[in-house]
Design an enzyme around this catalytic site. Structure first.
Site, PDB file in Angstrom:
ATOM      1  N   ARG A 110       0.838  -1.216   0.000  1.00 55.38           N
ATOM      2  CA  ARG A 110       0.000   0.000   0.000  1.00 55.38           C
ATOM      3  C   ARG A 110       0.868   1.260   0.000  1.00 55.38           C
ATOM      4  O   ARG A 110       0.980   1.941  -1.011  1.00 55.38           O
ATOM      5  CB  ARG A 110      -0.943  -0.021   1.218  1.00 55.38           C
ATOM      6  N   HIS A 153      10.876   6.722   7.872  1.00 54.63           N
ATOM      7  CA  HIS A 153      11.397   6.792   6.509  1.00 54.63           C
ATOM      8  C   HIS A 153      12.920   6.897   6.589  1.00 54.63           C
ATOM      9  O   HIS A 153      13.469   7.285   7.622  1.00 54.63           O
ATOM     10  CB  HIS A 153      10.812   8.006   5.779  1.00 54.63           C
ATOM     11  N   CYS A 208       9.872   8.970  -1.615  1.00 56.61           N
ATOM     12  CA  CYS A 208       9.393  10.017  -0.708  1.00 56.61           C
ATOM     13  C   CYS A 208       8.469  10.947  -1.486  1.00 56.61           C
ATOM     14  O   CYS A 208       8.876  11.506  -2.497  1.00 56.61           O
ATOM     15  CB  CYS A 208      10.568  10.817  -0.148  1.00 56.61           C
TER      16      CYS A 208
HETATM   17 MG    MG Z   1       5.608   5.771   4.526  1.00 54.46          MG
END
Ligand code: MG
Length: 319
Positions: free
Chosen positions: A25, A219, A250
């Site tokens: 996802r 991240h 990103c």
């Molecule tokens: Mg993420």
């Protein structure tokens, strides 16, 4: 013999960590379109690695996020493995209804800690989003489906910069009060560092949100992802999200790295003696599959270097 100080520090690591795989996802949402059949194949392969939580789809408007089109088809196509929780992100009550109709095991709802980010993302105030989260949580609970509340931009916002930790904690507490079974914190911009992790965990503790009750979603945009995990491990956090191969990029920095990499995380944790329950070789096979599906090199270190194998040619590196 180990120095005593090291043993004491190592004894503070948790015995076991639960990894939430988000590649199908959060990863694929930020990639070019991947056909439903390939998404099904990837989820099925991931569910055979020992991963027990997989973010499989999101029930959003296909016009808004084309790569997530066909969420119901993906859910209908996968082979449900017993013991694996298949999760779906939903933006609103309508999305929650579709997710429940597709019999997802858990629903995720996001509220941004930054007013500007929330408005740009969903065209609503943070307050309105929390009310909507409460409504869809009630709906999910009526169907005996748990809900995870995600606080995004928890370590910084692409529009507002620093986000005060007290604000992040207040929103987390509101989501918990709105019925969320668990709260997760997303480093949407890749701004987190160990200092920011320590400060947020301190402030969360002050409002009664304990490290062992939360999930963290880091991240690796600026290379600090695993350092942040290590910091949080030392504070007692035992749930982390990661993305197979580092799928996703990103959303705020084209070409930059997004989610931390599942196989890099599993390699690190297992070598630290922390149980993940995940088979690294099977995971690497999934990362290869993910790389083929998106047709670009993914930012996974373990995929490139391979697992440690002292008989392998790949280990003869110059110092
Ligand atoms: Mg993420």
């Amino acid at each position: 013999m180990e120095p005593v100080g090291s043993l004491l520090r190592m004894s503070e690591w948790p015995a076991r960590v639960e990894i939430g795989e988000v590649g199908p996802r959060d990863g694929l949402q930020n990639e070019s379109m991947v056909p439903v059949a390939d998404r099904v194949r990837l989820i099925d392969a991931l569910s055979a690695t020992g991963l027990r939580r997989i973010e499989a789809v999101s029930f959003v408007s296909p016009a808004a996020i084309p790569p997530m089109a066909g969420a119901a088809d993906v859910m209908a196509g996968i082979a449900r493995r017993p013991g694996v929780t298949y999760r779906a992100l939903v933006p609103n009550v309508r999305g929650a209804e579709m997710a429940l109709a597709a019999a997802v095991d858990e629903i995720e709802v996001v509220v941004s800690a930054s007013e500007t980010h929330n408005r740009k993302n969903v065209n609503r105030s943070v307050e309105e989003s929390i009310v909507a989260a409460g409504e869809l949580t009630a709906l999910a609970h009526a169907a005996k489906t748990p809900v995870e509340g995600i606080v995004s931009t928890a370590f910084g916002c692409p529009y507002e910069g620093d986000v005060p930790e007290v604000r992040v904690a207040a929103i987390a507490a509101q989501m918990r009060d709105a019925g969320a079974d668990r709260v997760s914190f997303g480093d949407t911009t890749g701004m987190a560092t160990p200092r920011r992790v320590h400060t947020l965990l301190d402030v969360l503790g002050a409002v009664g949100i304990a490290p062992d009750s939360i999930s963290l979603h880091f991240h690796n945009t600026r290379g600090t992802g695993l350092a942040n995990v290590l910091t949080a491990l030392g504070r007692g956090v035992t749930r982390f999200d990661a993305s197979i191969g580092g799928l996703g990029g990103c959303p705020y920095a084209p070409g930059a790295t997004g989610n931390i990499v599942t196989e890099d995380l599993v390699y690190m944790l297992e070598d630290m003696g922390i149980e993940t329950g995940v088979d690294l070789d099977k995971l690497i096979a999934c990362a290869k599959m993910a790389q083929q599906a998106v047709g670009r090199d993914l930012p996974s270190h373990v995929l490139r270097a391979g697992p440690v194998n002292w008989q392998g040619e790949g280990q003869r590196c110059a110092p």
